[in-house]
Enzyme design. Structure first.
Site, PDB file in Angstrom:
ATOM      1  CB  SER A 169      -0.951  -0.033   1.212  1.00  0.00           C
ATOM      2  OG  SER A 169      -1.777   1.106   1.238  1.00  0.00           O
ATOM      3  CE1 TYR A 183      -0.085   5.230  -5.241  1.00  0.00           C
ATOM      4  CE2 TYR A 183       0.059   6.558  -3.255  1.00  0.00           C
ATOM      5  CZ  TYR A 183       0.512   5.509  -4.027  1.00  0.00           C
ATOM      6  OH  TYR A 183       1.548   4.733  -3.581  1.00  0.00           O
ATOM      7  CE  LYS A 187      -0.497   1.922  -3.908  1.00  0.00           C
ATOM      8  NZ  LYS A 187       0.149   0.614  -4.176  1.00  0.00           N
TER       9      LYS A 187
END
Length: 321
Positions: A169, A183, A187
């Protein structure tokens, strides 16, 4: 109260230093499959695994990079009996027959004992500047690519009652920052996936780990930084910057961890955000309980500093206009 907090900080620092002690990484007779293994953190992990005695399989999109990576990995193997395999595949595509890759890899290099879902991409733009295509690409690669590869490997691990699955992650997968709307979303999703998965596979003697790297010196980061918003660049300047080798070594030293971090700031953030995540040990649990309040204050101050940076950038933009 000051004395109590001083004791807590002292314990935290000593515990962190204890965790930092280098331990020999031994992966003899292991088979590590690493996605995104042709560059950056993935390549660094593949090299570390090979040095430590493992058979290594890397999966990535670029055939040219795969060949170069395979040569680098093969040159550092601990034994001439180790195998290094590579497969070209675009993991962002859906409806992939990844089971075929897994079966070929196991037929040549033995059972996969460790799957590292590292393949990912990062685009740092404000929400309104991020296209639907970019959102889809990050979800498809960062999240669904990991889901699909895990689904291909998991039944084989279950049949053997053995294995470990790692999801790479990011610290941006624990708290959101300016410019990381797409993003961070992809994650964060990995963390929820890993938390649920570890409950499902625990009875099969399969471990699950989530790695939370900070900003790392990789080709991907070099591309990302080219058009980062100025706010994100200034916020990032206050955080740590690590080599891919440092992140790789720390990630591979699993020790049955659920959360894997790099650097004191990374450990502090993981501790502060550990809420519903599985505790690595009772010692970890005690440290989390003792420090979480203090670290929450520290993160609150950090976020206030981020807000101040963003405000200053807004003022500068108004002056320019």
């Amino acid at each position: 109260m000051i004395i109590i907090y001083s004791i807590i900080i002292l314990i935290s620092v000593n515990f962190y230093l204890y965790l930092k002690k280098k331990r020999a990484l031994i992966l003899d007779n292991e088979h590590c499959l690493i996605t995104g293994g042709s560059s950056g953190i993935g390549l660094a992990m593949a090299i570390q695994a090979a040095k430590s005695g493992a058979n290594v399989t890397i999966v990535a999109r670029s055939k040219e990079r795969l060949e170069s990576a395979k040569e680098q990995i093969s040159s550092v193997t601990k034994s001439s009996k180790q195998l290094v395999l590579s497969f070209s595949e675009d993991l962002s595509k859906q409806e992939l027959n990844l089971r075929n890759i897994v079966e070929k890899a196991e037929a040549q290099a033995g059972p996969i004992t460790m799957l590292i879902n590292n393949a990912g991409t990062s685009i740092c733009h404000r929400l309104e500047d991020t296209s639907a295509k970019d959102f889809n690409n990050m979800l498809n690669l960062n999240f669904l690519g990991s889901v699909n590869m895990t689904k291909a490997v998991l039944p084989l691990m279950k049949s053997r009652n053995n294995g470990r699955i790692v999801f790479v992650s990011s610290l941006a997968g624990l708290f959101g920052l300016y410019g990381y709307t797409a993003y961070s979303g992809s994650k964060f999703a990995l963390v929820g996936l890993a938390e649920a998965l570890q409950m499902e596979v625990k009875t099969h003697n399969i471990g699950v780990t989530v790695s939370f790297p900070p900003d790392t010196d990789t080709p991907g980061f070099a591309e990302e930084i080219k058009d980062k918003p100025i706010e994100t660049k200034r916020i990032s300047e206050s955080c740590g910057f690590f080599s891919a080798e440092e992140v790789a070594t720390k990630t591979l030293q699993l020790n049955n961890k659920f959360m894997s971090s790099v650097g004191f700031e990374g450990w502090m953030i993981c501790t502060a955000c550990s809420g519903s995540t599985p505790a690595n040990s009772y010692l970890d649990l005690i440290i989390q309980v003792m420090t979480m309040g203090l670290f929450r204050i520290a993160l609150f101050i950090y976020l206030k500093q981020c807000d101040s940076t963003i405000q200053k950038c807004a003022v500068e933009k108004l002056k320019k206009n």
